[in-house]
Design an enzyme around this catalytic site. Structure first.
Site, PDB file in Angstrom:
ATOM      1  CB  SER A 126      -1.099   0.259   0.912  1.00 36.62           C
ATOM      2  OG  SER A 126      -0.210  -0.384   2.366  1.00 36.62           O
ATOM      3  CD  GLU A 159       7.741   1.940   0.442  1.00 34.60           C
ATOM      4  OE1 GLU A 159       8.548   2.221   1.938  1.00 34.60           O
ATOM      5  OE2 GLU A 159       6.921   3.019   0.249  1.00 34.60           O
ATOM      6  CG  ASP A 171       6.692  -3.449  -3.543  1.00 33.09           C
ATOM      7  OD1 ASP A 171       6.731  -4.286  -3.794  1.00 33.09           O
ATOM      8  OD2 ASP A 171       6.365  -3.490  -1.794  1.00 33.09           O
ATOM      9  CE1 TYR A 221      12.564  -5.608   2.140  1.00 35.10           C
ATOM     10  CE2 TYR A 221      13.571  -3.930   2.106  1.00 35.10           C
ATOM     11  CZ  TYR A 221      12.628  -5.180   1.936  1.00 35.10           C
ATOM     12  OH  TYR A 221      13.695  -4.759   0.282  1.00 35.10           O
TER      13      TYR A 221
HETATM   14  C1  GLA Z   1       8.594  -5.719   0.582  1.00 36.42           C
HETATM   15  C2  GLA Z   1       9.872  -4.578  -0.656  1.00 36.42           C
HETATM   16  C3  GLA Z   1      10.137  -4.290  -1.755  1.00 36.42           C
HETATM   17  C4  GLA Z   1      10.725  -6.306  -1.880  1.00 36.42           C
HETATM   18  C5  GLA Z   1       9.896  -7.160  -0.715  1.00 36.42           C
HETATM   19  C6  GLA Z   1      10.230  -8.528  -0.984  1.00 36.42           C
HETATM   20  O1  GLA Z   1       7.678  -5.706  -0.581  1.00 36.42           O
HETATM   21  O2  GLA Z   1       9.301  -3.113  -0.404  1.00 36.42           O
HETATM   22  O3  GLA Z   1      10.976  -4.074  -2.090  1.00 36.42           O
HETATM   23  O4  GLA Z   1      11.610  -7.001  -1.363  1.00 36.42           O
HETATM   24  O5  GLA Z   1       9.179  -6.593   0.020  1.00 36.42           O
HETATM   25  O6  GLA Z   1      10.156  -9.344  -2.116  1.00 36.42           O
END
Ligand code: GLA
Length: 389
Positions: A126, A159, A171, A221
């Site tokens: 989103s 981001e 994304d 992450y």
């Molecule tokens: C999130 C990140 C993406 C990607 C995915 C995992 O959505 O925004 O860039 O790394 O995780 O595939």
């Protein structure tokens, strides 16, 4: 979002700003396979979906931005000279404005009302849809002339610099470049992609939401990304041509296993396997080999869970349930960044209702939570809605 909801966003805009807006739609995304691969320059297979934000936008005529989030019933006003990282949804939009400012393209403020139906924290990107849609709208109403690739990079900048998530670019590409009834096989090294028509009369795509909200901003992450980077740099000492894990073979990994240490070795091994899975999956999709494709999804899930460690108990449980009847669900896996959010399931169209019933009952019995279900259609990327005459 239903047309009536588009109507509501337009109406809200007209009430607040007493003028006519331009309208834009920005979809979320799914990813069929290739997870945590974009920042390792491999292949991913995302698609834009029929869950999106609608933006009603017009220049404000001065240096102020007046933005109203319909879903949160919250409005914010600020000057284009006062852009800084902050809290919640406005943070992402400020990041986009700042992306234009850095290019010396931001000449005036904007009036905007937006709202949508992409569940947040469910792994449907989103925040990328928010940034891509807003960036696309600004680019149009101020005729700034940036192409979609540059807009994807501005959305990613937001981001990175404002939300503190060091994400890849999958994304943003899915939201901006998605095509109806198709997935993209995106090469994250050179940002070229093939459009893969997704014609499947026998199976559908069903998302099951664990209702565990993931927070990508949490360091996990970024930690995974760092582990990959560290691994790549160690391998590069011996193989100077290596620029990302995309260039790394299993043999190289095993050669450097001792220097890498167990944790980084296991994580890099997963990435190397996932990159080749996504390529293989592209071939299977072209042949409509759903059984083979689904097997790769299961394989990917257990790698993400056990080796890359980005799953959670609830996601694992949902995939285990799916795996109990592969005739009904040939493929299932966690989707997106992980730590919660949805599983994506390739499911026999005729069995969707039975599956939902089984999952609802068992998931509730185990976690005392109702899962949500989303039947997904692959849709067009960010676009302008034509005003009715
Ligand atoms: C999130 C990140 C993406 C990607 C995915 C995992 O959505 O925004 O860039 O790394 O995780 O595939």
């Amino acid at each position: 979002m239903k047309p009536t909801q588009t109507h509501i966003i337009t109406q809200k805009f007209q009430e607040r700003f007493k003028k006519k807006p331009s309208l834009f739609v920005a979809p979320g995304r799914i990813n069929l396979i290739g997870e945590h691969i974009d920042y390792n320059e491999g292949f991913v297979m995302p698609a834009a979906i029929d869950k999106h934000f609608v933006f009603a936008v017009a220049p404000s005529g001065n240096e102020k931005c007046n933005i109203y989030a319909h879903d949160y019933e919250e409005g914010v006003s600020f000057s284009i000279h006062d852009l800084h990282p902050g809290e919640a949804w406005i943070n992402y939009l400020m990041g986009v404005l700042d992306g234009f400012r850095r290019k010396d393209l931001l000449k005036g403020g904007v009036d905007c009302v937006f709202g949508g139906n992409i569940p947040s924290g469910a792994g449907m990107a989103s925040s990328a849809a928010l940034c891509c849609g807003f960036g696309f709208a600004l680019n149009e109403i101020f005729s700034m002339g940036l192409d979609r690739k540059a807009l994807a990079q501005i959305a990613q900048y937001s981001e990175h610099e404002f939300a503190d998530v060091n994400c890849g670019i999958m994304d943003q590409y899915a939201s901006l470049f998605g095509e109806k009834n198709s997935a993209l096989l995106l090469d994250c090294r050179n940002l070229t992609y093939k459009v893969l028509p997704f014609h499947c009369s026998s199976h559908s795509l069903l998302l099951v939401d664990t209702k565990v909200k993931h927070a990508l901003g949490s360091t996990a992450y970024n930690d995974r990304r760092d582990a990959c980077e560290q691994g790549m740099k160690m391998i590069r000492k011996k193989h100077p041509l290596v620029n990302s894990l995309r260039d790394v073979t299993r043999t190289m990994l095993y050669e450097t296993q001792d220097q890498l240490g167990e944790d980084i070795f296991i994580k890099c091994l997963f990435i190397v396997a996932e990159i080749s899975r996504a390529q293989k999956a592209g071939e299977l999709l072209k042949r409509n080999d759903w059984k083979g494709f689904g097997e790769l999804m299961y394989e990917a899930h257990w790698g993400l869970s056990q080796a890359y460690e980005v799953s959670c108990e609830e996601l694992d449980y949902l995939v285990m349930l799916a795996e109990e009847d592969k005739g009904m669900v040939p493929g299932s896996r966690m989707m997106g960044g992980g730590f919660g959010g949805c599983t994506i399931n390739l499911i026999d169209k005729d069995k969707e209702d039975i599956f939902k019933e089984i999952v609802s009952q068992k998931y509730f019995a185990t976690f005392k939570k109702e899962p949500d279900f989303y039947s997904i259609k692959l849709s067009q990327g960010v676009h302008k809605l034509m005003n009715k005459p």
